[in-house]
Design an enzyme around this catalytic site. Structure first.
Site, mmCIF file in Angstrom:
data_model
loop_
_atom_site.group_PDB
_atom_site.id
_atom_site.type_symbol
_atom_site.label_atom_id
_atom_site.label_comp_id
_atom_site.label_asym_id
_atom_site.label_seq_id
_atom_site.Cartn_x
_atom_site.Cartn_y
_atom_site.Cartn_z
ATOM 1 N N ARG A 52 11.045 3.940 3.487
ATOM 2 C CA ARG A 52 10.715 2.972 4.540
ATOM 3 C C ARG A 52 11.990 2.234 4.900
ATOM 4 O O ARG A 52 12.759 1.836 4.011
ATOM 5 C CB ARG A 52 9.653 1.983 4.068
ATOM 6 C CG ARG A 52 9.447 0.843 5.052
ATOM 7 C CD ARG A 52 8.253 0.001 4.729
ATOM 8 N NE ARG A 52 7.013 0.730 5.008
ATOM 9 C CZ ARG A 52 5.809 0.171 4.934
ATOM 10 N NH1 ARG A 52 5.675 -1.098 4.601
ATOM 11 N NH2 ARG A 52 4.729 0.878 5.193
ATOM 12 N N LYS B 25 25.751 -3.199 -0.584
ATOM 13 C CA LYS B 25 27.227 -3.122 -0.594
ATOM 14 C C LYS B 25 27.747 -2.342 0.601
ATOM 15 O O LYS B 25 28.939 -2.090 0.705
ATOM 16 C CB LYS B 25 27.694 -2.432 -1.882
ATOM 17 C CG LYS B 25 27.213 -3.066 -3.166
ATOM 18 C CD LYS B 25 27.667 -2.192 -4.343
ATOM 19 C CE LYS B 25 26.781 -2.389 -5.544
ATOM 20 N NZ LYS B 25 26.881 -1.270 -6.489
ATOM 21 N N HIS C 267 4.674 5.686 11.688
ATOM 22 C CA HIS C 267 4.201 5.555 10.303
ATOM 23 C C HIS C 267 3.260 6.730 10.049
ATOM 24 O O HIS C 267 2.042 6.566 9.953
ATOM 25 C CB HIS C 267 3.495 4.208 10.136
ATOM 26 C CG HIS C 267 3.266 3.782 8.719
ATOM 27 N ND1 HIS C 267 3.408 4.631 7.628
ATOM 28 C CD2 HIS C 267 2.883 2.576 8.206
ATOM 29 C CE1 HIS C 267 3.116 3.968 6.520
ATOM 30 N NE2 HIS C 267 2.804 2.718 6.847
ATOM 31 N N ARG D 86 0.795 -1.228 0.000
ATOM 32 C CA ARG D 86 0.000 0.000 0.000
ATOM 33 C C ARG D 86 0.827 1.279 0.000
ATOM 34 O O ARG D 86 0.573 2.194 -0.782
ATOM 35 C CB ARG D 86 -0.911 0.073 1.244
ATOM 36 C CG ARG D 86 -2.217 -0.627 1.136
ATOM 37 C CD ARG D 86 -2.587 -1.199 2.491
ATOM 38 N NE ARG D 86 -1.611 -2.207 2.841
ATOM 39 C CZ ARG D 86 -1.695 -3.471 2.425
ATOM 40 N NH1 ARG D 86 -2.734 -3.853 1.754
ATOM 41 N NH2 ARG D 86 -0.741 -4.347 2.692
ATOM 42 N N THR D 87 1.783 1.358 0.908
ATOM 43 C CA THR D 87 2.447 2.655 1.090
ATOM 44 C C THR D 87 3.241 3.022 -0.159
ATOM 45 O O THR D 87 3.132 4.134 -0.686
ATOM 46 C CB THR D 87 3.354 2.610 2.337
ATOM 47 O OG1 THR D 87 2.596 2.076 3.424
ATOM 48 C CG2 THR D 87 3.853 3.999 2.697
HETATM 49 N N1 CP Z 1 -0.377 -0.088 5.825
HETATM 50 C C1 CP Z 1 0.839 -0.316 5.312
HETATM 51 O O1 CP Z 1 1.863 0.305 5.692
HETATM 52 O O2 CP Z 1 0.852 -1.281 4.344
HETATM 53 P P1 CP Z 1 2.128 -1.735 3.507
HETATM 54 O O3 CP Z 1 3.098 -2.388 4.475
HETATM 55 O O4 CP Z 1 1.628 -2.685 2.466
HETATM 56 O O5 CP Z 1 2.753 -0.507 2.908
#
Ligand code: CP
Length: 304
Positions: free
Chosen positions: A101, A80, A129, A51-52
């Site tokens: 991320r 590396k 998040h 999703r993100t």
């Molecule tokens: N909700 C969320 O962060 O989903 P993903 O891990 O798929 O990005």
């Protein structure tokens, strides 16, 4: 230059402004379809995501911009030994804004100290998040009509669930909010959030192991997955993973107006039999994630 590392980087007024922009995008997407022509978003994902990452990419494409990036650390020079600081210095030469991320808590904060372009934290370890929280806030606003006067049940892995930590921080700034924190003893909300957020601000909250006991009081039920990737001991995960499974039977005493949210991915904690219940908002929540990320990109690139 503005980054988004923690949801508390944004004032309530700025969050309201993002929500208003997202609502305007939903109403009139064509108005925004070319506003970021020739701008580029880089998605640097050192940890898996559906999703993100894809909602960020879809958001940028819907604004007329372009996207580049990687979806696993192994396909980047991190494999590396390149540092996060060097990575963003380099990617900042290719892109106007970066969504990152990383499995290590604090990695996006470090990135923001070295990056020549805005950094968005797309999830750092078990920490924060913030863009999921913006998604959750837009969803609550659309489902409930506002963000005040709510009893919010949060259920599952409240220890490692980074979306939970950001959500408690964010919702604790609205009026007349109560939390019911539902988890096994081993997965309770970390002490620093209980003490520095809930107790410090005198927010009413209850910790319980029972999902059923408080169901009738809830305006929102926020279900979460037990975060397998954060456990050191697999047998401990196996013991706890099915602590809560939401089924239609468990919703019998819930308000007809209660909203069920989940940041997804779902593993087993909401039965698919709940999906057709009008109160299940989690797939509408997914769509909201794209619109609020569009608004955020526009804000950080100073277009709004
Ligand atoms: N909700 C969320 O962060 O989903 P993903 O891990 O798929 O990005």
């Amino acid at each position: 230059m503005k980054h988004l590392i923690d949801i508390m980087d944004l004032s309530v007024a700025e969050i309201d402004e993002l929500i208003e922009t997202a609502l305007d995008i939903i109403k009139d997407p064509e108005k925004y379809q070319d506003v970021l022509r020739h701008k580029k978003l880089a998605t640097l994902f050192f940890e898996p995501s559906t999703r993100t990452r894809l909602s960020f990419e879809s958001a940028m494409l819907s604004l007329g911009g372009s996207v580049l990036g990687f979806s696993e650390a192994q396909s980047s020079s991190a494999a590396k030994g390149e540092s996060v600081a060097d990575t963003v210095r380099v990617v900042g030469c290719y892109a106007d804004i970066i969504a990152m991320r990383h499995p290590k808590e604090g990695a996006p904060l470090v990135a923001s100290m070295f990056s020549p372009v805005p950094i968005i934290n797309a999830g750092d370890g078990g920490h924060n998040h913030p863009t999921q929280t913006l998604t959750d806030l837009l969803t609550i606003r659309r489902e409930k009509g506002g963000l005040d006067n709510l009893t919010i049940g949060i259920c599952g892995d409240l220890k490692y669930g980074r979306t939970v930590h950001s959500l408690i921080n964010a919702m604790s700034r609205y009026r007349n909010i109560r939390f019911v924190l539902i988890s096994p003893d081993e997965l309770k909300v970390p002490d620093y959030i209980i003490n520095d957020v809930l107790k410090k601000k005198n927010i009413p909250f209850k910790e319980t192991a029972s999902l059923e006991d408080s169901m009738e009081d809830l305006d929102i039920l926020y279900m979460t997955r037990v975060q397998r990737e954060r456990f050191f001991d697999e047998s401990e995960y196996m013991r706890l993973k099915d602590s809560y499974i939401l089924t239609p039977e468990k919703l019998i005493n819930a308000k007809k107006t209660m909203s069920i949210l989940h940041p997804l991915p779902r593993v087993n904690e909401i039965s698919v039999a709940v999906d057709n219940d009008e109160r299940a908002c989690y797939f509408r929540q997914v769509l909201n994630g794209k619109f609020i990320r569009m608004a955020l990109i526009l804000k950080l690139l100073e277009v709004i």
